[in-house]
Write an enzyme that holds these catalytic residues in place. Structure first.
Site, mmCIF file in Angstrom:
data_model
loop_
_atom_site.group_PDB
_atom_site.id
_atom_site.type_symbol
_atom_site.label_atom_id
_atom_site.label_comp_id
_atom_site.label_asym_id
_atom_site.label_seq_id
_atom_site.Cartn_x
_atom_site.Cartn_y
_atom_site.Cartn_z
ATOM 1 N N SER A 70 -16.025 -14.735 25.208
ATOM 2 C CA SER A 70 -17.157 -14.779 26.130
ATOM 3 C C SER A 70 -17.027 -13.655 27.169
ATOM 4 O O SER A 70 -17.104 -12.491 26.812
ATOM 5 C CB SER A 70 -17.258 -16.172 26.775
ATOM 6 N N GLU A 98 -37.745 -11.726 26.730
ATOM 7 C CA GLU A 98 -38.876 -10.843 26.999
ATOM 8 C C GLU A 98 -38.653 -9.526 26.272
ATOM 9 O O GLU A 98 -37.606 -9.299 25.670
ATOM 10 C CB GLU A 98 -39.050 -10.619 28.506
ATOM 11 N N HIS A 126 -22.373 -14.780 23.017
ATOM 12 C CA HIS A 126 -23.312 -15.918 22.867
ATOM 13 C C HIS A 126 -24.644 -15.368 22.344
ATOM 14 O O HIS A 126 -25.721 -15.759 22.806
ATOM 15 C CB HIS A 126 -23.539 -16.632 24.198
#
Length: 271
Positions: free
Chosen positions: A132, A150, A174
């Site tokens: 991560s 977006e 992720h």
């Protein structure tokens, strides 16, 4: 004939399996020396470093590691302590936990500790893993934060300087789990000389010393290669304007697939 396990650098997309097969963590354990390993854990990215380091200590102990050391650094002065050199010297593996990559770099960038870890990892003297936030810091340039959902634009991604373990890449983690494709593409238009890697959860890009990486785990590593890009409007638009990027290279790599960073090409796999 015995197989020699060489040291490696593992960029893990987060949420790696800690309960069942533990494939990625087991690979780190094996590459670090198996039951003979001495594993250093760096939990600085986390706001609860004691709990997170304790969990990984227990996992590695259960695998058979008898020697672990936690480098619980809470401020810059601690990270600059030259005594870390003697603590890191016996380590055959170093594991950087998740949390906040900006916090991690704020505590450790340009410290003697991280300089030694980088040097030893790049020389193949240790196996280094980051999950991560620990994966986000792998490149020279780092995605410090941003949004998703977006169209690609410059305001979608915040860039910073990472820890430079694998300087050629920019890692987002992720990846499909948090819909970060637009964010990585936005980053690559700003840094067209790097290679973008979007790593899914419970998935790992395992870098070998020859400039290649192999994918292990349950998901996909998305490679965004801007070296083939023929045009982008990135230098000419405001932060909120939509980006155009023509000719980007895109690869989706699953378990067992291999990629050559230096030549930007897929490598044959032994399937």
């Amino acid at each position: 004939m015995s197989l020699v396990k060489h040291n490696a650098i593992l960029a893990i997309g987060g949420a790696e399996d800690k309960v069942h097969g533990k494939e990625i963590l087991h690979t780190f354990f094996e590459r670090s020396g198996g039951t003979a390993a001495c594993i250093g854990i760096i939990p600085c990215a986390s706001r609860d470093p004691v709990a997170i380091s304790g969990r990984y200590q227990q996992i590695f102990t259960d695998m058979g590691v008898t020697n672990t050391v936690v480098m619980d650094i809470r401020d810059r002065d601690q990270g600059e302590d030259p005594n870390w050199k003697t603590i890191i010297e016996p380590c055959t593996g170093v594991f950087i936990t998740g949390g906040d990559q900006v916090r991690l770099c704020g505590l450790l960038a340009d410290t003697p500790l991280i300089d030694i870890v980088r040097q030893r990892a790049q020389l193949g003297e240790i196996t280094l893993a980051g999950t991560s936030a620990g994966a986000a810091v792998m490149g020279h340039h780092m995605i410090a934060g941003g949004g998703s959902g977006e169209s690609p634009n410059r305001s979608l991604v915040d860039m910073a300087i990472g820890l430079g373990f694998v300087p050629e890449v920019i890692v987002d983690q992720h990846f499909h789990n948090r819909n970060r494709m637009a964010r990585l593409i936005s980053a690559m238009t700003m840094q067209p000389n790097r290679l973008g890697l979007g790593i899914d959860e419970d998935t790992c890009a395992l870098f070998e010393g020859d400039g290649s990486f192999q994918v292990i785990g349950k998901g996909v590593v998305t490679v965004v290669d801007p070296s083939t890009m023929t045009h982008t409007n990135e230098p000419d638009i405001t932060a909120a304007d939509p980006l155009s990027a023509h000719g980007l290279g895109l690869h989706l790599l699953a378990h067992g697939d291999r990629f050559d960073i230096n030549h930007r090409q897929i490598l044959a796999t032994n399937r």
